[in-house]
Design a protein around this motif. Structure first.
Motif, PDB file in Angstrom:
ATOM      1  N   UNK A 107      32.406  63.185  -2.260  1.00  0.00           N
ATOM      2  CA  UNK A 107      32.711  64.505  -2.392  1.00  0.00           C
ATOM      3  C   UNK A 107      31.835  65.634  -3.149  1.00  0.00           C
ATOM      4  N   UNK A 108      31.712  66.710  -2.628  1.00  0.00           N
ATOM      5  CA  UNK A 108      31.172  67.581  -3.381  1.00  0.00           C
ATOM      6  C   UNK A 108      31.525  67.752  -4.887  1.00  0.00           C
ATOM      7  N   UNK A 109      30.543  67.809  -5.724  1.00  0.00           N
ATOM      8  CA  UNK A 109      30.726  67.688  -7.200  1.00  0.00           C
ATOM      9  C   UNK A 109      31.889  68.406  -7.756  1.00  0.00           C
ATOM     10  N   UNK A 110      32.069  69.626  -7.308  1.00  0.00           N
ATOM     11  CA  UNK A 110      32.689  70.859  -7.824  1.00  0.00           C
ATOM     12  C   UNK A 110      34.415  70.029  -7.490  1.00  0.00           C
ATOM     13  N   UNK A 111      34.484  69.716  -6.160  1.00  0.00           N
ATOM     14  CA  UNK A 111      35.651  68.916  -5.565  1.00  0.00           C
ATOM     15  C   UNK A 111      36.234  67.819  -6.597  1.00  0.00           C
ATOM     16  N   UNK A 112      34.894  66.914  -6.890  1.00  0.00           N
ATOM     17  CA  UNK A 112      35.306  65.621  -7.487  1.00  0.00           C
ATOM     18  C   UNK A 112      35.794  66.138  -9.015  1.00  0.00           C
ATOM     19  N   UNK A 383      22.100  69.875 -11.255  1.00  0.00           N
ATOM     20  CA  UNK A 383      22.707  71.233 -10.937  1.00  0.00           C
ATOM     21  C   UNK A 383      24.325  71.130 -10.840  1.00  0.00           C
ATOM     22  N   UNK A 384      24.472  71.094  -9.428  1.00  0.00           N
ATOM     23  CA  UNK A 384      25.792  70.936  -8.776  1.00  0.00           C
ATOM     24  C   UNK A 384      26.698  69.733  -9.312  1.00  0.00           C
ATOM     25  N   UNK A 385      26.133  68.534  -9.569  1.00  0.00           N
ATOM     26  CA  UNK A 385      26.522  67.535 -10.076  1.00  0.00           C
ATOM     27  C   UNK A 385      26.114  66.971 -11.423  1.00  0.00           C
ATOM     28  N   UNK A 386      25.824  67.840 -12.353  1.00  0.00           N
ATOM     29  CA  UNK A 386      25.055  67.677 -13.562  1.00  0.00           C
ATOM     30  C   UNK A 386      26.151  67.151 -14.719  1.00  0.00           C
ATOM     31  N   UNK A 387      27.461  67.416 -14.422  1.00  0.00           N
ATOM     32  CA  UNK A 387      28.350  66.799 -15.368  1.00  0.00           C
ATOM     33  C   UNK A 387      28.863  65.231 -15.079  1.00  0.00           C
ATOM     34  N   UNK A 390      25.100  58.714 -14.189  1.00  0.00           N
ATOM     35  CA  UNK A 390      24.601  58.345 -13.147  1.00  0.00           C
ATOM     36  C   UNK A 390      25.378  57.065 -12.324  1.00  0.00           C
ATOM     37  N   UNK A 391      26.346  56.514 -13.166  1.00  0.00           N
ATOM     38  CA  UNK A 391      27.083  55.702 -12.424  1.00  0.00           C
ATOM     39  C   UNK A 391      28.087  56.435 -11.393  1.00  0.00           C
ATOM     40  N   UNK A 392      28.810  57.497 -12.165  1.00  0.00           N
ATOM     41  CA  UNK A 392      29.655  58.580 -11.169  1.00  0.00           C
ATOM     42  C   UNK A 392      28.678  58.982  -9.986  1.00  0.00           C
ATOM     43  N   UNK A 393      27.388  59.192 -10.242  1.00  0.00           N
ATOM     44  CA  UNK A 393      26.428  59.811  -9.117  1.00  0.00           C
ATOM     45  C   UNK A 393      26.535  58.709  -8.088  1.00  0.00           C
ATOM     46  N   UNK A 394      26.202  57.614  -8.305  1.00  0.00           N
ATOM     47  CA  UNK A 394      26.001  56.552  -7.554  1.00  0.00           C
ATOM     48  C   UNK A 394      27.486  56.322  -6.627  1.00  0.00           C
ATOM     49  N   UNK A 399      21.787  59.673  -5.556  1.00  0.00           N
ATOM     50  CA  UNK A 399      20.797  59.092  -6.598  1.00  0.00           C
ATOM     51  C   UNK A 399      20.209  60.383  -7.503  1.00  0.00           C
ATOM     52  N   UNK A 400      20.013  59.702  -8.644  1.00  0.00           N
ATOM     53  CA  UNK A 400      19.524  61.007  -9.797  1.00  0.00           C
ATOM     54  C   UNK A 400      18.346  61.857  -9.403  1.00  0.00           C
ATOM     55  N   UNK A 401      17.494  61.261  -8.321  1.00  0.00           N
ATOM     56  CA  UNK A 401      16.140  61.945  -7.771  1.00  0.00           C
ATOM     57  C   UNK A 401      16.550  62.687  -6.460  1.00  0.00           C
ATOM     58  N   UNK A 402      17.824  62.681  -5.919  1.00  0.00           N
ATOM     59  CA  UNK A 402      17.943  62.958  -4.581  1.00  0.00           C
ATOM     60  C   UNK A 402      17.867  64.645  -4.562  1.00  0.00           C
ATOM     61  N   UNK A 403      17.071  65.091  -3.441  1.00  0.00           N
ATOM     62  CA  UNK A 403      16.910  66.494  -3.295  1.00  0.00           C
ATOM     63  C   UNK A 403      17.917  66.968  -1.992  1.00  0.00           C
ATOM     64  N   UNK A 404      18.596  67.984  -2.242  1.00  0.00           N
ATOM     65  CA  UNK A 404      19.332  68.561  -0.928  1.00  0.00           C
ATOM     66  C   UNK A 404      18.551  69.875  -0.490  1.00  0.00           C
TER      67      UNK A 404
END
Length: 426
Positions: A107-112, A383-387, A390-394, A399-404
């Motif tokens: 999901x989009x980080x804000x929605x999560x 930025x959008x998923x800064x909160x 790394x486990x939640x990002x995965x 990935x921590x180094x992903x670019x959108x």
């Protein structure tokens, strides 16, 4: 007379009468005048349709909502102040303290954060399931108090493709509706109702507006889910509403209007996340060219993805239009005419390499935005998923180094040249 989706983009939702404005008029008024208190009372009792206060409804908003409703093939729609408000209202209209929602993990980080933190504080529990989980894993996520399933057609920014038909079948087998955020594909590239979804949300701030000019959201109801078949599960729709003199929404407004009327009469009344009429006017200008812009967004996205995939300094590219992408086959099923202009990728050098590349771009602007006419770029983990950890990002496929990279509608050759020169600095 039936008409194409392209024509609906231009002329849907508002048909002027003789001598009336050709463009959707901006009704910049908080209130509306009536000749008698008796008639106004009927409005407050939901016995007649009309307007009495713009915190609930406004004619400009309704005209634009009607266009989006037609584009998605729904029966009723409402605008909200933002995409976040649309996601919140869509879920909160069905669930309250003690209830449970099954949601896709991608999901989009804000929605999560809205679901996992804020709405959890309200007493609503969420189970996050990987988009490509097995049928058994998905079925195991449901509980007796589950009220809905939520997913994104094309996840932001992992770009996983949601198997709408499969998830809808499981949701319906458990007596709950499927809510789909269709922001990235827009109805130009995917119409989730045709695959079994029941409710659609949008951040209209993105492609629908298309110019970074006006924040907004929208909810559309397919009008098909039979709330009356589960009266104990959805009492807010099937039982009397004491705050409106005992109105039963499914009885008064039918399946085609019950959900949106309740969301307007209750949630918009009490929480007030209304879209400003001026923003709705700007949104409509964007909608008029949506079908044209999406073609160029997708063309640029495909070209950028293919260019990056072939570049030696790129570690990974995610784009469902790429042959060999994990979601290519699902993309061909649900998004045969293109997905969107967003490409997610990883560059050599990790987080430092990502920042170097982004700083070197000339056309691509670093911005907390996406789906704009101008190319934008962002480092989600910063930025959008800064909160998120790394486990939640995965778990969200990030990935921590992903670019959108959000490809705009500039010339494809210029966009690729900008990427080439920026990569030369990494």
């Amino acid at each position: 007379m039936s008409q194409s989706i392209e024509t609906t983009c231009v002329q849907g939702g508002y048909q002027p009468g003789n001598g009336e404005p050709r463009q959707v008029p901006i009704i910049q008024s908080t209130t509306f005048k009536y000749d008698s208190s008796e008639y106004m009372g009927k409005l407050f009792d939901l016995e007649v349709s009309g307007y009495f206060y713009s915190r609930l409804q406004n004619p400009t908003n309704d005209n634009v909502a009607a266009k989006i409703c037609a584009l998605e093939g729904g029966t009723a729609a409402m605008l909200t102040s933002s995409g976040q408000a649309a996601s919140f209202y869509a879920v909160f209209n069905l669930a309250s303290a003690g209830d449970h929602i099954v949601a896709s993990a991608e999901l989009y980080g804000g929605t999560y954060n809205l679901f996992a933190v804020t709405m959890k504080r309200m007493g609503i529990d969420f189970s996050f399931v990987p988009t490509d989980c097995s049928d058994a894993e998905l079925a195991a996520a449901f509980k007796p108090n589950t009220k809905a399933v939520f997913g994104e057609t094309l996840a932001n920014p992992s770009l996983s493709v949601f198997d709408i038909e499969r998830w809808a079948a499981v949701a319906h087998a458990n007596g709950v509706p499927l809510i789909i955020d269709n922001t990235f594909p827009t109805p130009i590239n995917c119409r989730p109702f045709e695959w079994g979804a029941d409710i659609i949300t949008h951040s209209t701030t993105k492609y629908m507006d298309g110019h970074g000019a006006a924040v907004g959201g929208c909810i559309v109801d397919a009008g098909r889910f039979d709330w009356n078949a589960y009266p104990d599960k959805f009492p807010g729709l099937t039982q009397p509403d004491a705050s409106y003199h005992g109105v039963v929404y499914t009885e008064r407004f039918g399946l085609g209007g019950a959900f949106i009327t309740k969301a307007t009469a209750q949630l918009m009344r009490d929480l007030g996340a209304i879209q400003a009429p001026q923003n709705a006017f700007i949104l409509n200008l964007g909608l008029e060219s949506l079908h044209l812009r999406m073609k160029q967004h997708c063309a640029n996205g495909q070209a950028a993805a293919e260019f990056l995939q072939a570049h030696p300094k790129i570690v990974e590219v995610k784009y469902p239009g790429l042959v060999g992408d994990k979601y290519y086959e699902l993309g061909q099923k649900y998004l045969p005419n293109g997905s969107c202009g967003v490409v997610s990728f990883r560059v050599a050098g990790g987080r430092a390499g990502a920042e170097t590349l982004m700083s070197a771009l000339r056309l691509g602007q670093i911005a907390t935005h996406v789906a704009d006419a101008r190319t934008c770029i962002l480092h989600p983990a910063n930025a959008t998923h800064r909160q998120m950890t790394d486990a939640e990002l995965a778990a969200c496929g990030i990935a921590p180094d992903m670019i959108r990279l959000s490809c705009g509608i500039e010339a494809t050759t210029d966009l690729l040249a900008d990427l080439e020169q920026a990569l030369s600095t990494v």
